[in-house]
Write a protein that holds these residues in place. Sequence first.
Motif, PDB file in Angstrom:
ATOM      1  N   ALA A  53     -29.109  58.951-100.761  1.00 11.83           N
ATOM      2  CA  ALA A  53     -28.271  58.927 -99.545  1.00 11.83           C
ATOM      3  C   ALA A  53     -28.213  60.361 -99.013  1.00 11.83           C
ATOM      4  O   ALA A  53     -27.647  61.247 -99.652  1.00 11.83           O
ATOM      5  CB  ALA A  53     -26.870  58.423 -99.883  1.00 11.83           C
ATOM      6  N   ARG A  54     -28.783  60.546 -97.838  1.00 11.30           N
ATOM      7  CA  ARG A  54     -28.942  61.901 -97.270  1.00 11.30           C
ATOM      8  C   ARG A  54     -27.616  62.655 -97.126  1.00 11.30           C
ATOM      9  O   ARG A  54     -27.552  63.858 -97.359  1.00 11.30           O
ATOM     10  CB  ARG A  54     -29.602  61.758 -95.903  1.00 11.30           C
ATOM     11  N   HIS A  55     -26.585  61.933 -96.708  1.00 14.81           N
ATOM     12  CA  HIS A  55     -25.280  62.598 -96.522  1.00 14.81           C
ATOM     13  C   HIS A  55     -24.400  62.453 -97.750  1.00 14.81           C
ATOM     14  O   HIS A  55     -23.222  62.818 -97.710  1.00 14.81           O
ATOM     15  CB  HIS A  55     -24.553  62.002 -95.307  1.00 14.81           C
ATOM     16  N   LEU A  62     -22.225  67.160 -93.604  1.00 15.91           N
ATOM     17  CA  LEU A  62     -22.643  67.280 -92.204  1.00 15.91           C
ATOM     18  C   LEU A  62     -24.165  67.367 -92.137  1.00 15.91           C
ATOM     19  O   LEU A  62     -24.800  67.818 -93.108  1.00 15.91           O
ATOM     20  CB  LEU A  62     -22.102  68.591 -91.611  1.00 15.91           C
ATOM     21  N   PRO A  63     -24.762  67.038 -90.994  1.00 17.20           N
ATOM     22  CA  PRO A  63     -26.224  67.192 -90.888  1.00 17.20           C
ATOM     23  C   PRO A  63     -26.680  68.609 -91.253  1.00 17.20           C
ATOM     24  O   PRO A  63     -27.705  68.783 -91.896  1.00 17.20           O
ATOM     25  CB  PRO A  63     -26.516  66.897 -89.420  1.00 17.20           C
ATOM     26  N   GLY A  64     -25.888  69.600 -90.877  1.00 13.59           N
ATOM     27  CA  GLY A  64     -26.259  70.988 -91.185  1.00 13.59           C
ATOM     28  C   GLY A  64     -25.968  71.393 -92.620  1.00 13.59           C
ATOM     29  O   GLY A  64     -26.382  72.464 -93.061  1.00 13.59           O
ATOM     30  N   THR A 161     -40.831  60.909 -79.059  1.00 12.59           N
ATOM     31  CA  THR A 161     -40.455  62.232 -79.568  1.00 12.59           C
ATOM     32  C   THR A 161     -38.966  62.251 -79.895  1.00 12.59           C
ATOM     33  O   THR A 161     -38.137  61.842 -79.072  1.00 12.59           O
ATOM     34  CB  THR A 161     -40.783  63.310 -78.511  1.00 12.59           C
ATOM     35  N   TYR A 162     -38.656  62.712 -81.109  1.00 13.26           N
ATOM     36  CA  TYR A 162     -37.276  62.828 -81.601  1.00 13.26           C
ATOM     37  C   TYR A 162     -36.866  64.284 -81.446  1.00 13.26           C
ATOM     38  O   TYR A 162     -37.525  65.168 -81.980  1.00 13.26           O
ATOM     39  CB  TYR A 162     -37.288  62.386 -83.071  1.00 13.26           C
ATOM     40  N   ILE A 163     -35.793  64.526 -80.686  1.00 16.66           N
ATOM     41  CA  ILE A 163     -35.282  65.889 -80.598  1.00 16.66           C
ATOM     42  C   ILE A 163     -34.146  66.024 -81.603  1.00 16.66           C
ATOM     43  O   ILE A 163     -33.252  65.170 -81.676  1.00 16.66           O
ATOM     44  CB  ILE A 163     -34.844  66.257 -79.153  1.00 16.66           C
ATOM     45  N   ILE A 187     -32.729  61.054 -79.947  1.00 16.01           N
ATOM     46  CA  ILE A 187     -32.029  62.266 -80.389  1.00 16.01           C
ATOM     47  C   ILE A 187     -31.304  61.997 -81.704  1.00 16.01           C
ATOM     48  O   ILE A 187     -30.750  60.917 -81.913  1.00 16.01           O
ATOM     49  CB  ILE A 187     -31.051  62.746 -79.288  1.00 16.01           C
ATOM     50  N   GLY A 188     -31.381  62.971 -82.603  1.00 20.88           N
ATOM     51  CA  GLY A 188     -30.681  62.872 -83.879  1.00 20.88           C
ATOM     52  C   GLY A 188     -30.394  64.262 -84.400  1.00 20.88           C
ATOM     53  O   GLY A 188     -30.640  65.267 -83.719  1.00 20.88           O
ATOM     54  N   MET A 189     -29.876  64.318 -85.628  1.00 24.04           N
ATOM     55  CA  MET A 189     -29.477  65.615 -86.196  1.00 24.04           C
ATOM     56  C   MET A 189     -30.100  65.906 -87.559  1.00 24.04           C
ATOM     57  O   MET A 189     -29.741  66.909 -88.180  1.00 24.04           O
ATOM     58  CB  MET A 189     -27.947  65.673 -86.351  1.00 24.04           C
ATOM     59  N   ALA A 229     -21.440  54.750 -82.707  1.00 26.57           N
ATOM     60  CA  ALA A 229     -22.783  54.816 -83.306  1.00 26.57           C
ATOM     61  C   ALA A 229     -22.806  54.066 -84.638  1.00 26.57           C
ATOM     62  O   ALA A 229     -23.699  53.254 -84.891  1.00 26.57           O
ATOM     63  CB  ALA A 229     -23.199  56.276 -83.495  1.00 26.57           C
ATOM     64  N   ILE A 230     -21.810  54.302 -85.474  1.00 25.87           N
ATOM     65  CA  ILE A 230     -21.843  53.679 -86.808  1.00 25.87           C
ATOM     66  C   ILE A 230     -21.642  52.175 -86.708  1.00 25.87           C
ATOM     67  O   ILE A 230     -22.297  51.405 -87.414  1.00 25.87           O
ATOM     68  CB  ILE A 230     -20.835  54.357 -87.763  1.00 25.87           C
ATOM     69  N   SER A 231     -20.803  51.714 -85.772  1.00 22.57           N
ATOM     70  CA  SER A 231     -20.615  50.253 -85.677  1.00 22.57           C
ATOM     71  C   SER A 231     -21.931  49.598 -85.257  1.00 22.57           C
ATOM     72  O   SER A 231     -22.297  48.542 -85.770  1.00 22.57           O
ATOM     73  CB  SER A 231     -19.463  49.886 -84.738  1.00 22.57           C
TER      74      SER A 231
END
Length: 288
Positions: A53-55, A62-64, A161-163, A187-189, A229-231
């Motif tokens: 699980a990435r997060h 956080l993404p960062g 393309t994903y920014i 777009i994503g993070m 977004a999550i829903s």
Amino acid sequence: MTDIKIGILGGSGLYDMPDLEDRQEHQLSTPYGVPSDSLVSGRIQGIPVVFLARHGRGHRLLPGEVPYQANIYAMKQLGVRYLISFSAVGSLSEEIAPLDMVLPDQYIDMTRQRPNSFFGAGAVAHVALSQPVCPALTSLLADAVQQLPGEEAVKLHQHKTYICIEGPQFSTQAESHWYRSLGAGIIGMTNMPEARLAREAQIAYASLGMVTDYDCWHPKEPHVSADYAISNLLKNAQRAEKIALTAIRLLAQTWPESIAHRALASGLVTPLEAMDSSTRERISLLLK
Ligand SMILES: CSC[C@H]1O[C@H](OP(=O)(O)O)[C@H](O)[C@@H]1O
Ligand SMILES: Nc1ncnc2[nH]cnc12
């Protein structure tokens, strides 16, 4: 050290793979720190797979803050050669609607404060990134999406393309319009520096974006918020699991060669003999 060839990275809303059997938790440490959480290995239809699980479970990072280097290095420690990433993404284009799915094949990296290489400290490499995802793995993921049963079929968009923004805040409207003008479709993070690091680790990487919103450029649609977004993402979570299962089965039938598997053959500049012993040990794993 084990030999699990397939890794799955779960993004927002995807914190586990319920179908994983014979589970084993791996609390790994790497020269780049500790991964987001334990890696969970097991079998899907008899095929060894590892999930992360990435997060972190409970979505704590956080993404960062995601330790991208440690995550990819830990996958490599377990033997991973193919990495499938799942991500929530916003749409920057009218034709890409919430609940659609997208396979990006290019990235624009707007991240600002994330370690983005395994190299440095006495080891230099410049891997090619003109094709940042593995075409073979991406096409296999497309097949997996298209094999969803009729009642669960989704619209799939390819070659987008994903920014990748730094976040954690969503974009301003001015930024959202600007990203559209750059030609980005989603777009994503999180996919950067993940895709860069996978390439440096010679792991084939592909990402499936699950569209949750129209970011904030659209004149009529709601502007993105985390709960919105999550829903929307949770509506697609079961499909994501099914897609992963099919992709794993298809992968184990072919084990395709990937441009990523030989990325360091031409990318490594410093000869191993010129590195000090601890650097050589750290980098050697990536060369496998
Ligand atoms: C909760 S929506 C924003 C969040 O979701 C995406 O993460 P992931 O790629 O791990 O699914 C996006 O990049 C943000 O981090
Ligand atoms: N609009 C958006 N911007 C950045 N990351 C996202 N993840 C899901 N939707 C997003």
